[in-house]
Design an enzyme around this catalytic site. Structure first.
Site, PDB file in Angstrom:
ATOM      1  N   SER A 142       0.856  -1.177   0.000  1.00 15.44           N
ATOM      2  CA  SER A 142       0.000   0.000   0.000  1.00 15.44           C
ATOM      3  C   SER A 142       0.899   1.237   0.000  1.00 15.44           C
ATOM      4  O   SER A 142       1.779   1.366   0.831  1.00 15.44           O
ATOM      5  CB  SER A 142      -0.892  -0.038   1.247  1.00 15.44           C
ATOM      6  OG  SER A 142      -1.616   1.141   1.383  1.00 15.44           O
ATOM      7  N   LYS A 159      -1.138  -0.830  -4.352  1.00 12.70           N
ATOM      8  CA  LYS A 159      -2.350  -0.079  -4.059  1.00 12.70           C
ATOM      9  C   LYS A 159      -1.927   1.357  -3.808  1.00 12.70           C
ATOM     10  O   LYS A 159      -1.088   1.618  -2.942  1.00 12.70           O
ATOM     11  CB  LYS A 159      -3.004  -0.682  -2.820  1.00 12.70           C
ATOM     12  CG  LYS A 159      -4.038   0.167  -2.130  1.00 12.70           C
ATOM     13  CD  LYS A 159      -4.841  -0.681  -1.160  1.00 12.70           C
ATOM     14  CE  LYS A 159      -4.826  -0.107   0.242  1.00 12.70           C
ATOM     15  NZ  LYS A 159      -5.610  -0.912   1.194  1.00 12.70           N
ATOM     16  N   LYS A 204      -2.884   5.168  -2.682  1.00 12.53           N
ATOM     17  CA  LYS A 204      -3.871   6.008  -1.999  1.00 12.53           C
ATOM     18  C   LYS A 204      -4.207   7.184  -2.900  1.00 12.53           C
ATOM     19  O   LYS A 204      -3.300   7.773  -3.517  1.00 12.53           O
ATOM     20  CB  LYS A 204      -3.296   6.515  -0.676  1.00 12.53           C
ATOM     21  CG  LYS A 204      -3.003   5.420   0.319  1.00 12.53           C
ATOM     22  CD  LYS A 204      -4.265   4.973   1.025  1.00 12.53           C
ATOM     23  CE  LYS A 204      -3.979   3.834   1.986  1.00 12.53           C
ATOM     24  NZ  LYS A 204      -5.166   3.421   2.736  1.00 12.53           N
ATOM     25  N   ASP A 215      -7.012   3.260  -3.486  1.00 12.54           N
ATOM     26  CA  ASP A 215      -7.751   3.281  -2.215  1.00 12.54           C
ATOM     27  C   ASP A 215      -8.063   4.732  -1.854  1.00 12.54           C
ATOM     28  O   ASP A 215      -7.169   5.536  -1.627  1.00 12.54           O
ATOM     29  CB  ASP A 215      -6.917   2.622  -1.109  1.00 12.54           C
ATOM     30  CG  ASP A 215      -7.680   2.497   0.209  1.00 12.54           C
ATOM     31  OD1 ASP A 215      -8.829   2.993   0.295  1.00 12.54           O
ATOM     32  OD2 ASP A 215      -7.129   1.904   1.159  1.00 12.54           O
ATOM     33  N   GLU A 231     -10.887   0.862  -3.990  1.00 10.36           N
ATOM     34  CA  GLU A 231     -11.255   0.607  -2.590  1.00 10.36           C
ATOM     35  C   GLU A 231     -11.895   1.833  -1.949  1.00 10.36           C
ATOM     36  O   GLU A 231     -11.371   2.936  -2.050  1.00 10.36           O
ATOM     37  CB  GLU A 231      -9.987   0.188  -1.830  1.00 10.36           C
ATOM     38  CG  GLU A 231     -10.208  -0.223  -0.386  1.00 10.36           C
ATOM     39  CD  GLU A 231      -8.960  -0.851   0.241  1.00 10.36           C
ATOM     40  OE1 GLU A 231      -8.271  -1.628  -0.458  1.00 10.36           O
ATOM     41  OE2 GLU A 231      -8.668  -0.557   1.407  1.00 10.36           O
ATOM     42  N   ASP A 280     -13.799  -1.415   2.489  1.00 13.17           N
ATOM     43  CA  ASP A 280     -12.880  -1.574   3.621  1.00 13.17           C
ATOM     44  C   ASP A 280     -13.579  -1.050   4.880  1.00 13.17           C
ATOM     45  O   ASP A 280     -14.154  -1.825   5.657  1.00 13.17           O
ATOM     46  CB  ASP A 280     -11.570  -0.825   3.303  1.00 13.17           C
ATOM     47  CG  ASP A 280     -10.595  -0.736   4.468  1.00 13.17           C
ATOM     48  OD1 ASP A 280     -10.893  -1.240   5.559  1.00 13.17           O
ATOM     49  OD2 ASP A 280      -9.502  -0.145   4.295  1.00 13.17           O
ATOM     50  N   LYS A 308      -9.957  -7.206   7.221  1.00 12.97           N
ATOM     51  CA  LYS A 308      -8.903  -6.974   8.218  1.00 12.97           C
ATOM     52  C   LYS A 308      -9.377  -7.604   9.515  1.00 12.97           C
ATOM     53  O   LYS A 308     -10.457  -7.259  10.008  1.00 12.97           O
ATOM     54  CB  LYS A 308      -8.684  -5.476   8.420  1.00 12.97           C
ATOM     55  CG  LYS A 308      -8.157  -4.760   7.177  1.00 12.97           C
ATOM     56  CD  LYS A 308      -7.932  -3.291   7.432  1.00 12.97           C
ATOM     57  CE  LYS A 308      -7.491  -2.607   6.144  1.00 12.97           C
ATOM     58  NZ  LYS A 308      -7.392  -1.148   6.289  1.00 12.97           N
ATOM     59  N   GLY A 329      -4.344  -4.747   5.719  1.00 16.26           N
ATOM     60  CA  GLY A 329      -3.451  -4.533   6.852  1.00 16.26           C
ATOM     61  C   GLY A 329      -3.728  -3.213   7.557  1.00 16.26           C
ATOM     62  O   GLY A 329      -4.469  -2.371   7.059  1.00 16.26           O
TER      63      GLY A 329
HETATM   64  O1  OSB Z   1      -7.249   1.928   4.127  1.00 16.11           O
HETATM   65  O2  OSB Z   1      -6.375  -0.004   3.853  1.00 16.11           O
HETATM   66  C1  OSB Z   1      -6.414   1.086   4.439  1.00 16.11           C
HETATM   67  C2  OSB Z   1      -3.464   1.273   6.812  1.00 16.11           C
HETATM   68  C3  OSB Z   1      -4.086   1.730   7.936  1.00 16.11           C
HETATM   69  C4  OSB Z   1      -5.416   2.035   7.887  1.00 16.11           C
HETATM   70  C5  OSB Z   1      -6.138   1.869   6.722  1.00 16.11           C
HETATM   71  C6  OSB Z   1      -5.524   1.364   5.598  1.00 16.11           C
HETATM   72  C7  OSB Z   1      -4.145   1.115   5.625  1.00 16.11           C
HETATM   73  C8  OSB Z   1      -3.386   0.678   4.483  1.00 16.11           C
HETATM   74  C9  OSB Z   1      -2.060   0.005   4.711  1.00 16.11           C
HETATM   75  O3  OSB Z   1      -3.742   0.870   3.348  1.00 16.11           O
HETATM   76  C10 OSB Z   1      -2.194  -1.449   4.787  1.00 16.11           C
HETATM   77  C11 OSB Z   1      -0.943  -2.097   5.305  1.00 16.11           C
HETATM   78  O4  OSB Z   1      -0.038  -2.328   4.515  1.00 16.11           O
HETATM   79  O5  OSB Z   1      -0.853  -2.419   6.520  1.00 16.11           O
HETATM   80 MG    MG Z   2      -8.454   0.905   2.722  1.00 13.23          MG
END
Ligand code: OSB
Ligand code: MG
Length: 373
Positions: A136, A162, A164, A189, A214, A239, A263, A291
């Site tokens: 991510s 992924k 953001k 995302d 996402e 999510d 998650k 994650g």
């Molecule tokens: O939106 O998926 C998410 C991390 C913390 C809170 C929300 C998200 C995320 C990540 C990172 O996108 C996921 C990871 O690699 O742990």
């Molecule tokens: Mg997310």
């Protein structure tokens, strides 16, 4: 069995780089570890992953700690149980607070597997030795760092990226990535940063062969997500919306999405995660493992769950050094041929806490015991 002692370690691990999203920047990860002990001296560990701010979902670290002390820990101490699923049942009358529940429930699964002298993955009949992983990536300051960062992840072996996105920082970077990596599994995302009024941005995104988009809209919305999904061929993935099996059923009934980012902490633990996995399998919803910037404890747990054959899409399961300079467990998760091994050096989640690292990164330690009768 009974839980007779709980240690809480309040931890702080510095992040390798600040993580910028539509909701702000993070430079350090605070988290708690809960070390449980049963009447025979067996131990299990669980991670509390809640953030300090209520910007991802409403449950914050302080809120989690409070409900753990007021309700969840006393509830666990009152129980006499024979399987970790009973913890899920006992926690049902306590509403919400999924990440707090998960910290204890997952620790009990770890303890149970150690007591049975098996690897946690054996409790799930999982057989994969390693898991393919994605990464991510935060919003980047410019095109150069975007491409350099992506290239370094591809070189390390990550199978999926992924990115953001946020309004104004979406189509440009995604097109740039797609142009340079025509065959990469790429997804976006949005962390709830858009509304249906922005739907034409997503219509453009639909041309970029993204694996999925996402959480474009509000964490409580199912209707507008359904409307957007109707207008797109790219699958929408939820999510923040998904806290329980009931949420997945709602999303399925309203056709709000085609994929679920699962998650463990966001749904309150392993038992709920497995109920969701069963429903997704029966209803042709793609489910993959997300994650929460976990330390080595949560990461090891994630790897055991993700080693089931149902998970085919690479999870947000990075090597420890993607986020941290150091970790608190042995062995640390490192990439091998683009995959992460399911840790099996020990029973349970397969890793142990490194005492010296706990000392180094723990800023407060608390001990709980059942009230004398
Ligand atoms: O939106 O998926 C998410 C991390 C913390 C809170 C929300 C998200 C995320 C990540 C990172 O996108 C996921 C990871 O690699 O742990
Ligand atoms: Mg997310």
């Amino acid at each position: 069995m009974k839980i007779v002692k709980i240690k809480q370690f309040q931890m702080k691990l510095p992040l390798v780089s600040a993580f910028k999203t539509s909701y702000g920047e993070r430079t350090e990860k605070l988290f708690d570890l809960f070390l449980l002990e049963d009447e025979k001296g067996y131990q299990g560990v669980g991670e509390l992953v809640s953030f300090e701010q209520a910007d991802y979902i409403e449950e914050t670290l302080r809120m989690s700690r409070q409900i753990l002390i007021d309700e969840l820990i006393p509830c666990l101490f009152r129980m006499e149980f024979s399987h970790p699923q009973e913890i899920w049942q006992a926690f049902q009358p306590i509403q919400g607070n999924f990440m707090a529940k998960s910290a204890l429930e997952t620790a009990v699964w770890d303890l149970y597997a150690r007591r049975e002298k098996i690897s946690l993955q054996n409790l799930f009949s999982a057989t994969k030795e390693s898991v393919s992983v994605g990464v991510s990536m935060g919003i980047q300051p410019d095109a150069t760092s975007l491409l350099q960062t992506a290239q370094s992840y591809v070189d390390q072996g990550y199978e999926r990226i992924k990115l953001k996105i946020a309004p104004g920082n979406d189509l440009g970077p995604l097109r740039e990535l797609r142009a340079h990596f025509p065959d990469l599994q790429l997804m976006a995302d949005a962390n709830s940063a858009y509304t249906l009024a922005d739907w034409q941005v997503f219509k453009e995104m639909d041309q970029l062969k993204l694996s999925m988009i996402e959480q474009p809209f509000h964490p409580r919305d199912y209707v507008d997500h359904g409307e957007l999904q109707k207008r797109l061929k790219t699958p929408i993935c939820l999510d923040e919306n998904i806290r329980s099996l009931e949420d997945v059923k709602t999303a399925h009934a309203l056709k709000s999405c085609q994929a679920i980012n699962l998650k463990i902490p966001r749904v309150g633990g392993i038992t709920e995660a497995r109920r969701i996995m069963d429903f997704c399998q029966q209803n042709q919803l793609l489910v993959w493992l997300g994650g929460m910037f976990e330390s080595g404890v949560g990461r090891a747990l994630n790897l055991h769950l993700a080693s089931q054959s149902l998970f085919t899409f690479p999870g947000d399961l990075s090597a420890y050094d993607r986020y941290f300079y150091d970790d608190v467990v042995d062995p640390k998760a490192v990439l091998e041929n683009g995959k992460l091994k399911v840790p099996k050096k020990h029973y349970g989640i397969g890793v142990t806490l490194e005492e010296e690292k706990i000392k180094k990164y723990c800023y407060k330690e608390l001990i709980y015991k059942p009230k004398e009768k």
